[in-house]
Motif scaffolding. Structure first.
Motif, short mmCIF file in Angstrom:
data_model
loop_
_atom_site.label_atom_id
_atom_site.label_comp_id
_atom_site.label_asym_id
_atom_site.label_seq_id
_atom_site.Cartn_x
_atom_site.Cartn_y
_atom_site.Cartn_z
N LEU A 137 -0.93 4.44 12.07
CA LEU A 137 -0.53 5.80 11.68
C LEU A 137 0.76 5.79 10.87
O LEU A 137 0.92 6.60 9.95
N ILE A 138 1.68 4.87 11.17
CA ILE A 138 2.94 4.83 10.43
C ILE A 138 2.67 4.44 8.96
O ILE A 138 3.10 5.16 8.05
N GLY A 139 1.94 3.35 8.75
CA GLY A 139 1.64 2.92 7.37
C GLY A 139 0.82 3.98 6.64
O GLY A 139 1.07 4.27 5.46
N ALA A 140 -0.15 4.58 7.33
CA ALA A 140 -1.01 5.60 6.70
C ALA A 140 -0.18 6.82 6.30
O ALA A 140 -0.36 7.38 5.20
N SER A 141 0.73 7.25 7.18
CA SER A 141 1.53 8.45 6.89
C SER A 141 2.47 8.18 5.71
O SER A 141 2.66 9.05 4.84
N ILE A 142 3.05 6.98 5.70
CA ILE A 142 3.93 6.62 4.58
C ILE A 142 3.14 6.60 3.28
O ILE A 142 3.57 7.14 2.25
N ALA A 143 1.95 6.01 3.32
CA ALA A 143 1.12 5.94 2.11
C ALA A 143 0.77 7.33 1.61
O ALA A 143 0.83 7.61 0.41
N LEU A 144 0.42 8.22 2.55
CA LEU A 144 0.06 9.59 2.15
C LEU A 144 1.25 10.29 1.51
O LEU A 144 1.12 10.90 0.43
N GLU A 145 2.39 10.20 2.16
CA GLU A 145 3.59 10.88 1.68
C GLU A 145 3.97 10.37 0.27
O GLU A 145 4.31 11.16 -0.62
N LEU A 146 3.92 9.07 0.09
CA LEU A 146 4.31 8.48 -1.21
C LEU A 146 3.27 8.79 -2.28
O LEU A 146 3.62 9.07 -3.43
N ALA A 147 2.00 8.73 -1.90
CA ALA A 147 0.95 9.03 -2.88
C ALA A 147 1.05 10.49 -3.31
O ALA A 147 0.85 10.81 -4.49
N CYS A 148 1.39 11.38 -2.38
CA CYS A 148 1.56 12.79 -2.73
C CYS A 148 2.74 12.98 -3.69
O CYS A 148 2.79 13.95 -4.44
N ALA A 149 3.71 12.06 -3.64
CA ALA A 149 4.87 12.14 -4.55
C ALA A 149 4.57 11.46 -5.88
O ALA A 149 5.46 11.31 -6.72
N GLY A 150 3.32 11.02 -6.07
CA GLY A 150 2.90 10.46 -7.37
C GLY A 150 3.14 8.97 -7.51
O GLY A 150 3.03 8.43 -8.60
N LEU A 151 3.43 8.27 -6.40
CA LEU A 151 3.70 6.84 -6.49
C LEU A 151 2.43 6.02 -6.29
O LEU A 151 1.50 6.47 -5.59
N LYS A 152 2.42 4.83 -6.88
CA LYS A 152 1.26 3.94 -6.73
C LYS A 152 1.48 3.09 -5.48
O LYS A 152 2.44 2.31 -5.42
N VAL A 153 0.61 3.28 -4.49
CA VAL A 153 0.82 2.65 -3.17
C VAL A 153 -0.35 1.74 -2.82
O VAL A 153 -1.51 2.10 -3.00
N GLY A 154 -0.03 0.59 -2.26
CA GLY A 154 -1.06 -0.30 -1.69
C GLY A 154 -0.72 -0.55 -0.23
O GLY A 154 0.42 -0.84 0.11
N VAL A 155 -1.73 -0.39 0.64
CA VAL A 155 -1.55 -0.67 2.07
C VAL A 155 -2.40 -1.90 2.40
O VAL A 155 -3.59 -1.94 2.07
N PHE A 156 -1.77 -2.89 3.05
CA PHE A 156 -2.48 -4.13 3.34
C PHE A 156 -2.48 -4.36 4.84
O PHE A 156 -1.43 -4.45 5.47
N ASP A 157 -3.68 -4.42 5.41
CA ASP A 157 -3.80 -4.59 6.87
C ASP A 157 -4.51 -5.90 7.18
O ASP A 157 -5.41 -6.32 6.45
N ALA A 158 -4.11 -6.49 8.30
CA ALA A 158 -4.69 -7.78 8.69
C ALA A 158 -6.15 -7.62 9.15
O ALA A 158 -6.91 -8.58 9.18
N GLN A 159 -6.53 -6.40 9.55
CA GLN A 159 -7.91 -6.15 10.01
C GLN A 159 -8.33 -4.78 9.46
O GLN A 159 -7.83 -4.35 8.42
N LYS A 160 -9.25 -4.11 10.17
CA LYS A 160 -9.58 -2.74 9.78
C LYS A 160 -8.37 -1.87 10.16
O LYS A 160 -7.94 -1.91 11.32
N PRO A 161 -7.81 -1.10 9.23
CA PRO A 161 -6.62 -0.32 9.57
C PRO A 161 -6.92 0.70 10.67
O PRO A 161 -8.05 1.15 10.85
N GLY A 162 -5.86 1.07 11.39
CA GLY A 162 -5.97 2.14 12.39
C GLY A 162 -6.64 1.75 13.67
O GLY A 162 -7.15 2.61 14.39
N ARG A 163 -6.66 0.47 14.03
CA ARG A 163 -7.36 0.05 15.24
C ARG A 163 -6.42 -0.53 16.29
O ARG A 163 -6.87 -1.13 17.26
N GLU A 164 -5.13 -0.40 16.11
CA GLU A 164 -4.21 -0.96 17.10
C GLU A 164 -3.54 0.16 17.90
O GLU A 164 -4.23 1.03 18.38
N ALA A 165 -2.20 0.16 18.00
CA ALA A 165 -1.53 1.12 18.88
C ALA A 165 -1.91 2.56 18.54
O ALA A 165 -2.08 3.40 19.43
#
Ligand SMILES: Cc1cc2nc3c(=O)[nH]c(=O)nc-3n(C[C@H](O)[C@H](O)[C@H](O)COP(=O)(O)OP(=O)(O)OC[C@H]3O[C@@H](n4cnc5c(N)ncnc54)[C@H](O)[C@@H]3O)c2cc1C
Length: 375
Positions: free
Chosen positions: A13-41
């Motif tokens: 959720l932390i990486g996803a929220s940061i990505a959303l916030e930055l993408a909404c500000a017009g920035l080019k964002v890449g999120v890289f996860d070791a597995q399927k995102p959103g499956r841990e804590a």
């Protein structure tokens, strides 16, 4: 090699929220996860949005917590609108249920702590508590009603935040985690991934309790896993409106009738096993709080790994490496703090200023301590 404005290691959720916030500000964002995102804590969590400090030692997080609570409804609205998924948000408050005389003696201190923190808290008699929550045990001696508490379905919400970020143009990659930071001189130039390398003006470490496994990141993010076991119950005829707390265990109702019961805090490395002792502790607490849960069906059990830190405070902000930011170590409050974490990262990336002081959570504090100790 791909180039981004911001490369984020970790898609919870932390990486996803940061990505959303930055993408909404017009920035080019890449999120890289070791597995399927959103499956841990973020998947394992109870989903409470609980700004109440658990002790006086945790009050330094309050300004962040209150700021996050204030922007949460708008954040949820944006995620729901962009993703088309409902977050399961409930704002009904929480009840601290007091079952012993000893606990009722602590009420004045708890009320004082809450009121000094700018949070609403109200002392109730046992009868008043049972009127609000008829499923409660008749043994209840008193309660504290905390009005500012809410919850959401963290599994759905994390998926929705990832989808919202994608729809705003963020690129989200599974099975391609960060092996190490890409360092050149005193700067961080991006991430060395399992498959290839990405360049970025800004790199954010947001890999939860796995952050310290990324080579060169441990000095800034000495995060360790703190296991929490959980149960999902369903019981015909048992209705709970508020989140119920008692003696460090809790029951969190969902909109569809499920009741999430938790939790334990165990330091067992990366072990995620569900144990008889863990289940016994949670079920005993749940039944002593709401006796009718004796007949509940156990729909699911699981365990997740909270990202804990040496002082149990989050790790947020810039480092001595140009371009390197850390946003992890949210321990028991990552769901609560996701919107404000994302907002502060966006503010820093775009203006190098933040609207809430995050210096108490600086990633540099561990290095300073190390230097002091060796000096
Ligand atoms: C049982 C339990 C109950 C909780 N209840 C609450 C609650 O009620 N309220 C609350 O506010 N908080 C709660 N928390 C805490 C909250 O869930 C966490 O603080 C929050 O989810 C942390 O989010 P995150 O994105 O930092 O980490 P995570 O959700 O763990 O995500 C980290 C991501 O990083 C990825 N990753 C791993 N290694 C790498 C790598 N090398 N490179 C890139 N990516 C990598 C993982 O695959 C994962 O997707 C609870 C936690 C648990 C376990």
């Amino acid at each position: 090699m791909k180039t981004y404005d911001v490369a984020v290691a970790g898609g919870g959720l932390i990486g996803a929220s940061i990505a959303l916030e930055l993408a909404c500000a017009g920035l080019k964002v890449g999120v890289f996860d070791a597995q399927k995102p959103g499956r841990e804590a973020s998947w394992a969590s109870a989903g409470m949005i609980s700004p109440s400090p658990e002790s006086a030692a945790m009050t330094s997080v309050l300004p962040m917590s209150l700021a996050s609570v204030a922007i949460y409804p708008e954040f949820i609205r944006r995620v729901e609108e962009l993703s088309g998924q409902m977050a399961g948000y409930r704002k009904h408050g929480a009840l601290d249920v007091l079952l012993t005389e000893k606990e009722t003696k602590e009420v004045p201190d708890i009320l004082l702590l809450h009121r000094a923190s700018g949070l609403q808290a109200e002392a109730l008699s046992g009868e008043q508590a049972c009127e609000l929550e008829p499923a409660l045990t008749a043994e209840v001696r008193g309660a504290i009603l905390r009005h500012d508490e809410a919850s959401l379905d963290n599994r759905v919400f994390t998926e929705a935040a990832l989808e919202a970020a994608r729809r705003k143009g963020a690129e989200i990659y599974s099975n391609n985690g960060a092996k190490s930071l890409w360092l050149e001189g005193s700067a961080c130039k991006g991430l060395q991934l399992e498959n290839g390398r990405v360049e970025a003006r800004w790199t954010v470490i947001a890999a939860g309790c796995f952050s310290a496994q990324i080579e060169d990141a441990a000095a800034y993010a000495p995060v360790v896993p703190a296991k929490g076991q959980m149960l999902c119950l369903r019981c015909d005829g048992v209705h709970i409106t508020r989140d119920l707390w008692s003696n460090h265990m809790y029951l969190v109702p969902r909109n569809d009738g499920r009741i999430i019961a938790g939790s334990t805090i165990e330091y067992e490395g990366f072990d995620r096993s569900v144990t008889a002792a863990g289940m016994k502790r949670i079920l005993t607490g749940a039944i002593s709080l709401v006796p009718a849960l004796e007949k509940a069906r156990i729909e699911e059990t699981w365990a997740g790994l909270r990202p804990d830190t040496p002082d149990h405070l989050p790790i947020l902000g810039p480092t001595d490496r140009e371009g390197l930011l850390v946003a992890t170590g949210h321990f028991r409050s990552g769901i609560l703090l996701a919107p404000i974490t994302a907002q502060l990262v966006r503010e820093w990336v775009t203006t190098q200023k933040v609207s809430v002081d995050w210096t108490p959570f600086s990633p540099m504090r561990f290095q300073e301590k190390r230097h002091t100790r060796t000096a």
